[in-house]
Scaffold this motif. Structure first.
Motif, PDB file in Angstrom:
ATOM      1  N   LEU A 240      51.247  39.096  49.466  1.00  0.00           N
ATOM      2  CA  LEU A 240      50.437  39.136  50.375  1.00  0.00           C
ATOM      3  C   LEU A 240      49.181  38.098  50.176  1.00  0.00           C
ATOM      4  CD1 LEU A 240      49.205  43.331  51.558  1.00  0.00           C
ATOM      5  CD2 LEU A 240      51.271  40.983  52.959  1.00  0.00           C
ATOM      6  N   ALA A 241      49.539  37.929  48.825  1.00  0.00           N
ATOM      7  CA  ALA A 241      48.488  37.076  48.297  1.00  0.00           C
ATOM      8  C   ALA A 241      49.192  35.403  47.327  1.00  0.00           C
ATOM      9  CB  ALA A 241      47.236  37.666  47.694  1.00  0.00           C
ATOM     10  N   GLU A 242      48.666  34.871  47.438  1.00  0.00           N
ATOM     11  CA  GLU A 242      49.148  33.832  46.087  1.00  0.00           C
ATOM     12  C   GLU A 242      48.388  34.344  45.034  1.00  0.00           C
ATOM     13  OE1 GLU A 242      51.113  30.791  46.230  1.00  0.00           O
ATOM     14  OE2 GLU A 242      51.509  31.784  47.988  1.00  0.00           O
ATOM     15  N   TRP A 243      49.286  34.459  43.769  1.00  0.00           N
ATOM     16  CA  TRP A 243      48.250  35.082  42.515  1.00  0.00           C
ATOM     17  C   TRP A 243      48.251  33.666  41.359  1.00  0.00           C
ATOM     18  CZ3 TRP A 243      46.385  39.496  42.689  1.00  0.00           C
ATOM     19  CH2 TRP A 243      46.417  40.288  43.447  1.00  0.00           C
ATOM     20  N   ASP A 244      47.269  33.267  40.481  1.00  0.00           N
ATOM     21  CA  ASP A 244      48.303  32.823  39.130  1.00  0.00           C
ATOM     22  C   ASP A 244      47.389  33.639  38.329  1.00  0.00           C
ATOM     23  OD1 ASP A 244      45.085  32.855  39.525  1.00  0.00           O
ATOM     24  OD2 ASP A 244      45.026  30.596  39.730  1.00  0.00           O
ATOM     25  N   THR A 245      48.160  32.978  37.429  1.00  0.00           N
ATOM     26  CA  THR A 245      47.025  33.750  35.391  1.00  0.00           C
ATOM     27  C   THR A 245      46.397  32.601  35.261  1.00  0.00           C
ATOM     28  OG1 THR A 245      49.258  32.234  34.150  1.00  0.00           O
ATOM     29  CG2 THR A 245      49.451  34.375  35.055  1.00  0.00           C
ATOM     30  N   ILE A 246      45.503  33.260  33.700  1.00  0.00           N
ATOM     31  CA  ILE A 246      44.663  32.328  33.515  1.00  0.00           C
ATOM     32  C   ILE A 246      44.919  32.519  31.538  1.00  0.00           C
ATOM     33  CG2 ILE A 246      42.412  32.748  32.375  1.00  0.00           C
ATOM     34  CD1 ILE A 246      41.751  33.896  36.005  1.00  0.00           C
ATOM     35  N   SER A 247      44.756  33.817  31.271  1.00  0.00           N
ATOM     36  CA  SER A 247      44.876  33.476  29.952  1.00  0.00           C
ATOM     37  C   SER A 247      46.177  34.965  29.356  1.00  0.00           C
ATOM     38  CB  SER A 247      43.635  34.077  29.104  1.00  0.00           C
ATOM     39  OG  SER A 247      42.908  35.074  29.406  1.00  0.00           O
ATOM     40  N   THR A 248      46.055  35.314  30.593  1.00  0.00           N
ATOM     41  CA  THR A 248      47.193  36.958  29.187  1.00  0.00           C
ATOM     42  C   THR A 248      48.624  37.203  30.265  1.00  0.00           C
ATOM     43  OG1 THR A 248      46.245  38.355  30.721  1.00  0.00           O
ATOM     44  CG2 THR A 248      44.914  38.493  29.111  1.00  0.00           C
ATOM     45  N   GLY A 249      48.972  36.588  31.191  1.00  0.00           N
ATOM     46  CA  GLY A 249      49.666  36.479  32.054  1.00  0.00           C
ATOM     47  C   GLY A 249      49.462  37.531  33.246  1.00  0.00           C
ATOM     48  N   ALA A 250      48.127  38.393  33.330  1.00  0.00           N
ATOM     49  CA  ALA A 250      47.944  39.717  34.427  1.00  0.00           C
ATOM     50  C   ALA A 250      47.721  38.423  36.159  1.00  0.00           C
ATOM     51  CB  ALA A 250      46.785  40.896  33.795  1.00  0.00           C
ATOM     52  N   PRO A 251      48.499  39.376  36.716  1.00  0.00           N
ATOM     53  CA  PRO A 251      48.398  38.811  38.091  1.00  0.00           C
ATOM     54  C   PRO A 251      46.626  37.980  38.011  1.00  0.00           C
ATOM     55  CG  PRO A 251      50.002  39.713  38.449  1.00  0.00           C
ATOM     56  CD  PRO A 251      49.665  40.291  36.812  1.00  0.00           C
ATOM     57  N   THR A 252      46.423  37.306  38.274  1.00  0.00           N
ATOM     58  CA  THR A 252      44.870  36.944  38.876  1.00  0.00           C
ATOM     59  C   THR A 252      44.815  35.746  40.032  1.00  0.00           C
ATOM     60  OG1 THR A 252      45.446  34.859  38.089  1.00  0.00           O
ATOM     61  CG2 THR A 252      43.697  36.847  36.948  1.00  0.00           C
ATOM     62  N   LEU A 253      44.061  36.612  40.538  1.00  0.00           N
ATOM     63  CA  LEU A 253      43.588  36.025  42.273  1.00  0.00           C
ATOM     64  C   LEU A 253      42.818  35.438  43.107  1.00  0.00           C
ATOM     65  CD1 LEU A 253      44.735  37.234  45.007  1.00  0.00           C
ATOM     66  CD2 LEU A 253      42.962  38.721  44.920  1.00  0.00           C
ATOM     67  N   PRO A 254      43.015  34.254  43.403  1.00  0.00           N
ATOM     68  CA  PRO A 254      42.326  32.698  42.944  1.00  0.00           C
ATOM     69  C   PRO A 254      41.684  32.848  44.307  1.00  0.00           C
ATOM     70  CG  PRO A 254      44.649  32.007  43.350  1.00  0.00           C
ATOM     71  CD  PRO A 254      44.384  33.403  43.410  1.00  0.00           C
ATOM     72  N   GLY A 255      41.100  33.884  45.553  1.00  0.00           N
ATOM     73  CA  GLY A 255      40.523  34.544  46.383  1.00  0.00           C
ATOM     74  C   GLY A 255      39.346  35.232  45.942  1.00  0.00           C
ATOM     75  N   ALA A 256      39.259  35.484  44.859  1.00  0.00           N
ATOM     76  CA  ALA A 256      38.568  37.226  44.384  1.00  0.00           C
ATOM     77  C   ALA A 256      37.293  36.259  44.743  1.00  0.00           C
ATOM     78  CB  ALA A 256      39.099  37.533  43.195  1.00  0.00           C
ATOM     79  N   LEU A 257      36.675  37.523  44.353  1.00  0.00           N
ATOM     80  CA  LEU A 257      34.951  36.829  44.091  1.00  0.00           C
ATOM     81  C   LEU A 257      34.905  36.971  42.331  1.00  0.00           C
ATOM     82  CD1 LEU A 257      31.643  38.529  45.770  1.00  0.00           C
ATOM     83  CD2 LEU A 257      31.881  39.692  44.381  1.00  0.00           C
ATOM     84  N   ALA A 258      35.031  38.317  41.567  1.00  0.00           N
ATOM     85  CA  ALA A 258      35.370  37.375  40.659  1.00  0.00           C
ATOM     86  C   ALA A 258      36.536  37.460  39.918  1.00  0.00           C
ATOM     87  CB  ALA A 258      33.831  37.934  39.699  1.00  0.00           C
ATOM     88  N   VAL A 259      37.190  37.177  38.542  1.00  0.00           N
ATOM     89  CA  VAL A 259      38.373  37.325  37.812  1.00  0.00           C
ATOM     90  C   VAL A 259      37.705  37.787  36.468  1.00  0.00           C
ATOM     91  CG1 VAL A 259      40.900  37.165  36.915  1.00  0.00           C
ATOM     92  CG2 VAL A 259      39.893  36.738  39.296  1.00  0.00           C
ATOM     93  N   PHE A 260      38.495  39.072  35.994  1.00  0.00           N
ATOM     94  CA  PHE A 260      37.984  39.642  33.984  1.00  0.00           C
ATOM     95  C   PHE A 260      39.194  39.264  33.783  1.00  0.00           C
ATOM     96  CE2 PHE A 260      34.311  40.705  37.154  1.00  0.00           C
ATOM     97  CZ  PHE A 260      33.144  40.455  36.459  1.00  0.00           C
ATOM     98  N   ASP A 261      39.899  38.700  32.987  1.00  0.00           N
ATOM     99  CA  ASP A 261      41.073  38.667  32.589  1.00  0.00           C
ATOM    100  C   ASP A 261      41.017  39.707  31.125  1.00  0.00           C
ATOM    101  OD1 ASP A 261      44.337  38.395  32.493  1.00  0.00           O
ATOM    102  OD2 ASP A 261      43.867  35.993  31.872  1.00  0.00           O
TER     103      ASP A 261
END
Ligand SMILES: Cc1cc2nc3c(=O)[nH]c(=O)nc-3n(C[C@H](O)[C@H](O)[C@H](O)COP(=O)(O)O)c2cc1C
Length: 164
Positions: free
Chosen positions: A102-123
């Motif tokens: 349902l969304a595009e995901w990327d990764t930042i540091s751990t490989g856990a899926p992160t959401l570019p359109g989120a209010l904030a992301v804590f990896d």
């Protein structure tokens, strides 16, 4: 009504419905597999080192993936992301792959899926886990961050989604 002991779970839930909580999709990926779950039981522990916690029901064995992968990302949802909140709470009956679709995901540091359109992301790297009652509390050291620009938070209050 004031009760000092033997509080029934339903009374507790009714009182907790008065909390206005941020809505997150907590995600993980790794050798154990990919998973995402809608949670409101998550908060900050410390800013030094940056540490968060999230509580996941341990009676659902699928949540063991978070433990076994040892990483998670807390994606704090913004207004307009109710569809993701509903999907990752299991409400719509979609498979995990369909939910992630349902969304595009990327990764930042751990490989856990992160959401570019989120209010904030804590990896996060999982640094501790404690089993308590029906839940397991996951403590994560924040190893990556992203802050959304000009977004409004999605809240959950009185058993419904609200926009602040
Ligand atoms: C608003 C909302 C908040 C939730 N918060 C939590 C939570 O903090 N912890 C948790 O374990 N489950 C929470 N849930 C329930 C999980 O999202 C749900 O049990 C899970 O996604 C089901 O996954 P499955 O369909 O893959 O089994 C919440 C559900 C909703 C709708």
């Amino acid at each position: 009504m004031l009760k000092t002991n033997d509080v029934a779970p339903q009374d507790y839930r009714n009182a907790m419905a008065h909390f206005a909580g941020a809505v997150h999709v907590i995600t993980t990926d790794g050798a154990a597999g990919r998973r995402g779950v809608t949670v409101i039981a998550a908060c900050s522990v410390s800013d030094n080192p940056p540490t968060v916690l999230a509580c996941l029901n341990r009676q659902n064995p699928s949540n063991d993936l978070f433990l076994n992968n040892g990483v998670f990302a807390l994606n704090t949802l913004a207004a307009g992301q109710e569809e993701l909140a509903n999907a990752f709470s299991g409400l719509t009956g979609l498979s995990q792959d369909e939910r992630f679709g349902l969304a595009e995901w990327d990764t930042i540091s751990t490989g856990a899926p992160t959401l570019p359109g989120a209010l904030a992301v804590f990896d996060c790297q999982l640094i501790d886990a404690k089993e308590l009652a029906t839940h397991r509390i996951y403590f994560g050291k924040v190893t990556g961050l992203r802050i959304g620009a000009n977004l409004k938070p999605l809240l959950y209050h009185d058993r419904g989604y609200r926009i602040l």
